[in-house]
Design an enzyme around this catalytic site. Structure first.
Site, PDB file in Angstrom:
ATOM      1  N   TYR A 146     -31.799  16.362 132.275  1.00 43.50           N
ATOM      2  CA  TYR A 146     -31.276  16.785 130.969  1.00 43.50           C
ATOM      3  C   TYR A 146     -30.845  18.244 131.018  1.00 43.50           C
ATOM      4  CZ  TYR A 146     -31.509  18.772 126.278  1.00 43.50           C
ATOM      5  OH  TYR A 146     -31.227  19.484 125.139  1.00 43.50           O
ATOM      6  N   ARG A 213     -44.118  28.057 122.826  1.00 42.22           N
ATOM      7  CA  ARG A 213     -42.758  27.774 122.370  1.00 42.22           C
ATOM      8  C   ARG A 213     -42.365  28.761 121.270  1.00 42.22           C
ATOM      9  NH1 ARG A 213     -42.932  25.695 126.449  1.00 42.22           N
ATOM     10  NH2 ARG A 213     -42.561  23.520 127.055  1.00 42.22           N
TER      11      ARG A 213
END
Length: 317
Positions: A146, A213
């Site tokens: 990806y 994150r």
């Protein structure tokens, strides 16, 4: 303007479309609905006459040739195969959608001189090394098909900028979350956690939970994407967008679950593709677009939880 949004019924695409119709543009949406729903844009179709939906794929050349007779001013390219594990299991599909599909659109944009805004991903980067965060000059390290396909799409787009003078902008938003994000997508950890909490189920954390994150609320992301398309100063550039703060997945789970919530640690489904620290440096976007995120993580989580509560009520759950 006449504007095309590929993937416009998806999570981020839906919010980009909302911004564009608020600015009174004519908006065409191209989406094959493989990872989205018409429900995401239903309110726009009812209330806004300048929106046109076409069900189809960016790999369908005859469809693209017909579509581009509308002479678009901007193409916001958000359509993609976005699931990391799917790309590991079946890289061919990801390559065909994210690389060949991107090439098909670039060719159409080249022939019609349509500005091309390419939605890439922070997953192309290697881990952040310090608290300065990841700038656009940070090293890339695609650890999944990806990410590799997204990076290939970037390079293709930039080659059209240099070879043909096509106005091209590359965007790398960090972990986007908010209303309309699916609760079964591996990237939608905030929506997944909130949904588990509302269903009184344990919040499942992959691996140690120490991975961090940088979360960006979806309206801030959409404002960034749309502004990048409007500005000529973004052409030929790669731009990051994030909050500038990171949080570990364990701390995020505790924040959402609260004192009474349950957290369960489980083996990672693709540990080889995990980036240990993602922290965005958005200074170039701030300088180029005068853009800054406006929604804090706490506020964004509250907004997302309210949306998901209402969704569960409507579904009678």
């Amino acid at each position: 303007m006449n504007i095309l949004v590929t993937g416009g019924t998806g999570f981020i695409g839906r919010w980009v479309v909302k911004r564009l119709i608020e600015d009174n543009h004519n908006v065409w949406i191209l989406d094959n609905l493989s990872n989205s729903s018409m429900d995401n844009i239903k309110e726009f179709q009812v209330n806004y006459p300048k929106i046109f939906f076409i069900k189809g794929s960016i790999t369908n050349l005859p469809l693209l040739e017909t579509l581009f007779t509308n002479k678009f001013d901007i193409c916001y390219h958000l359509a993609a195969s976005i699931n990391v594990q799917d790309s590991i299991d079946n890289p061919k599909t990801t390559f065909e959608n994210d690389v060949i599909g991107t090439f098909n659109l670039l060719e159409q944009c080249r022939h019609s001189n349509t500005k091309f805004v390419y939605m890439s991903t922070c997953m192309v980067y290697s881990r952040a090394l310090d608290e300065e965060g990841i700038s656009e000059n940070h090293s890339t390290c695609p650890t999944s098909p990806y990410a590799a396909a997204k990076l290939a799409g970037e390079q293709l787009a930039l080659s059209f900028y240099y070879a043909y003078g096509l106005p091209v902008t590359i965007l790398r938003p960090f972990n986007t979350y908010g209303p309309y994000q699916k609760q079964n997508s591996e990237g939608g950890v905030i929506s997944i956690f909130i949904n588990k909490k509302l269903m009184n189920k344990p919040l499942k954390v992959y691996g140690s939970g120490k991975q961090t994150r940088d979360f960006l609320y979806v309206t801030d992301c959409a404002n960034f994407v749309v502004a990048a398309g409007y500005s000529s100063r973004t052409e030929g550039k790669v731009l990051n967008a994030g909050s500038g703060s990171d949080i570990s997945i364990t701390d995020l789970a505790k924040m959402i679950a609260g004192e009474d919530g349950s957290i369960k640690y489980i083996p990672h489904i693709h540990p080889q593709s995990e980036i240990k620290k993602l922290l965005c440096n958005s200074k170039l976007a701030e300088k180029t677009l005068c853009w800054k995120p406006e929604v804090s993580l706490a506020e964004g989580i509250t907004k997302t939880e309210e949306f998901l509560k209402n969704k569960l009520l409507l579904e009678g759950i």
